[in-house]
Design a protein around this motif. Structure first.
Motif, mmCIF file in Angstrom:
data_model
loop_
_atom_site.group_PDB
_atom_site.id
_atom_site.type_symbol
_atom_site.label_atom_id
_atom_site.label_comp_id
_atom_site.label_asym_id
_atom_site.label_seq_id
_atom_site.Cartn_x
_atom_site.Cartn_y
_atom_site.Cartn_z
ATOM 1 N N UNK A 60 64.490 -38.901 33.993
ATOM 2 C CA UNK A 60 65.035 -39.483 35.213
ATOM 3 C C UNK A 60 65.731 -38.466 36.099
ATOM 4 N N UNK A 61 65.905 -37.247 35.597
ATOM 5 C CA UNK A 61 66.571 -36.214 36.402
ATOM 6 C C UNK A 61 65.556 -35.528 37.303
ATOM 7 N N UNK A 62 66.034 -35.135 38.453
ATOM 8 C CA UNK A 62 65.185 -34.357 39.361
ATOM 9 C C UNK A 62 65.475 -32.888 39.130
ATOM 10 N N UNK A 63 64.424 -32.094 38.988
ATOM 11 C CA UNK A 63 64.578 -30.664 38.713
ATOM 12 C C UNK A 63 63.688 -29.849 39.642
ATOM 13 N N UNK A 64 63.987 -28.551 39.724
ATOM 14 C CA UNK A 64 63.202 -27.649 40.562
ATOM 15 C C UNK A 64 62.233 -26.877 39.671
ATOM 16 N N UNK A 65 60.955 -26.889 40.039
ATOM 17 C CA UNK A 65 59.931 -26.148 39.291
ATOM 18 C C UNK A 65 59.968 -24.688 39.699
ATOM 19 N N UNK A 66 59.973 -23.785 38.704
ATOM 20 C CA UNK A 66 60.063 -22.357 38.987
ATOM 21 C C UNK A 66 58.734 -21.635 38.804
ATOM 22 N N UNK A 75 58.346 -24.089 33.661
ATOM 23 C CA UNK A 75 59.749 -23.686 33.607
ATOM 24 C C UNK A 75 60.474 -24.381 34.747
ATOM 25 N N UNK A 76 61.504 -25.176 34.399
ATOM 26 C CA UNK A 76 62.261 -25.894 35.422
ATOM 27 C C UNK A 76 63.753 -25.640 35.236
ATOM 28 N N UNK A 77 64.501 -25.841 36.306
ATOM 29 C CA UNK A 77 65.959 -25.770 36.221
ATOM 30 C C UNK A 77 66.532 -26.862 37.090
ATOM 31 N N UNK A 78 67.758 -27.271 36.784
ATOM 32 C CA UNK A 78 68.404 -28.388 37.471
ATOM 33 C C UNK A 78 68.666 -28.162 38.942
ATOM 34 N N UNK A 79 69.274 -27.135 39.385
ATOM 35 C CA UNK A 79 70.071 -26.086 38.759
ATOM 36 C C UNK A 79 71.260 -26.659 37.970
ATOM 37 N N UNK A 80 71.680 -25.939 36.943
ATOM 38 C CA UNK A 80 72.704 -26.436 36.025
ATOM 39 C C UNK A 80 74.002 -26.796 36.751
ATOM 40 N N UNK A 86 69.709 -27.426 32.320
ATOM 41 C CA UNK A 86 69.581 -25.970 32.187
ATOM 42 C C UNK A 86 68.137 -25.526 32.379
ATOM 43 N N UNK A 87 67.878 -24.228 32.232
ATOM 44 C CA UNK A 87 66.500 -23.742 32.239
ATOM 45 C C UNK A 87 65.784 -24.414 31.080
ATOM 46 N N UNK A 88 64.668 -25.067 31.360
ATOM 47 C CA UNK A 88 63.948 -25.788 30.305
ATOM 48 C C UNK A 88 62.455 -25.617 30.469
ATOM 49 N N UNK A 89 61.750 -25.764 29.339
ATOM 50 C CA UNK A 89 60.294 -25.824 29.406
ATOM 51 C C UNK A 89 59.897 -27.286 29.309
ATOM 52 N N UNK A 90 59.020 -27.736 30.198
ATOM 53 C CA UNK A 90 58.560 -29.115 30.107
ATOM 54 C C UNK A 90 57.042 -29.155 30.212
ATOM 55 N N UNK A 91 56.450 -30.139 29.558
ATOM 56 C CA UNK A 91 55.015 -30.348 29.659
ATOM 57 C C UNK A 91 54.753 -31.093 30.961
ATOM 58 N N UNK A 92 53.715 -30.667 31.693
ATOM 59 C CA UNK A 92 53.496 -31.309 33.000
ATOM 60 C C UNK A 92 53.048 -32.755 32.877
#
Length: 186
Positions: A60-66, A75-80, A86-92
């Motif tokens: 449910x959080x919105x993050x920025x794709x890097x 690789x995404x970040x909140x930014x924190x 935090x910096x996280x790896x997510x499956x698309x």
């Protein structure tokens, strides 16, 4: 039209023997694995685009794709500093791409690879009574250098965000009554 026209369904389908078509690949003899190629990015996912996470702790959080890592994960970040992701790896598979874009302003995430997320191997100690109780005490959190790195990398990104964009990234996404995901435009 399917190869088996009628008759067999479920497990019974593979009872029919076909001759000449079941050639083993030359790789299977040598035991080598085919090198894994990272998946193609979804439509609308490019560096700087805002994604909505659908699974995991930050759903449910919105993050920025890097960027996309070698493993194919994103690789995404909140930014924190903005929304606590935090910096996280997510499956698309587990994110929705939105049409919103953020200017990355030369934020350098080149140093972050899959190895950055690898866990340190713990050395196994002999199990005895005293060690049994001591083990629960030393919980390892995020190392100080990773915290500092996160702050340094997110810094230029956070500076480029307007107040409205910060509010947008902070807001959680959720569906409520009479909201149908197939009718929404992200």
């Amino acid at each position: 039209k399917s190869s088996v026209a009628m008759g067999k369904a479920g497990q019974a389908r593979n009872v029919v023997k076909t001759f000449g078509k079941t050639k083993k690949s030359p790789l299977s003899k040598t035991g080598e694995k085919k090198p894994q190629t990272p998946a193609k990015l979804k439509k609308g996912v490019e560096p700087g685009s805002v994604l909505i996470l659908l699974a995991g702790r930050f759903r449910g959080k919105r993050v920025v794709f890097l960027k996309q890592l070698e493993s194919g994960l994103l690789l995404v970040t909140g930014p924190y500093a903005v929304n606590g992701v935090p910096l996280r790896r997510v499956n698309q598979r587990f994110c929705i791409a939105t049409s919103t874009k953020v200017d990355l302003k030369g934020a350098d995430y080149g140093s972050v690879t899959d190895a950055y997320f690898a866990r340190e191997a713990k050395k196994k100690s002999k199990k005895d009574e005293s060690g049994f109780f001591a083990a629960e005490a030393d919980k390892s959190g995020v190392s100080e250098e990773k915290k500092a790195g996160q702050k340094k990398m997110d810094d230029s990104l956070v500076k480029g965000l307007g107040a409205d964009m910060k509010a947008y990234l902070k807001a959680r996404f959720s569906l409520s009554a009479n909201m149908y995901p197939h009718e929404l435009k992200f």
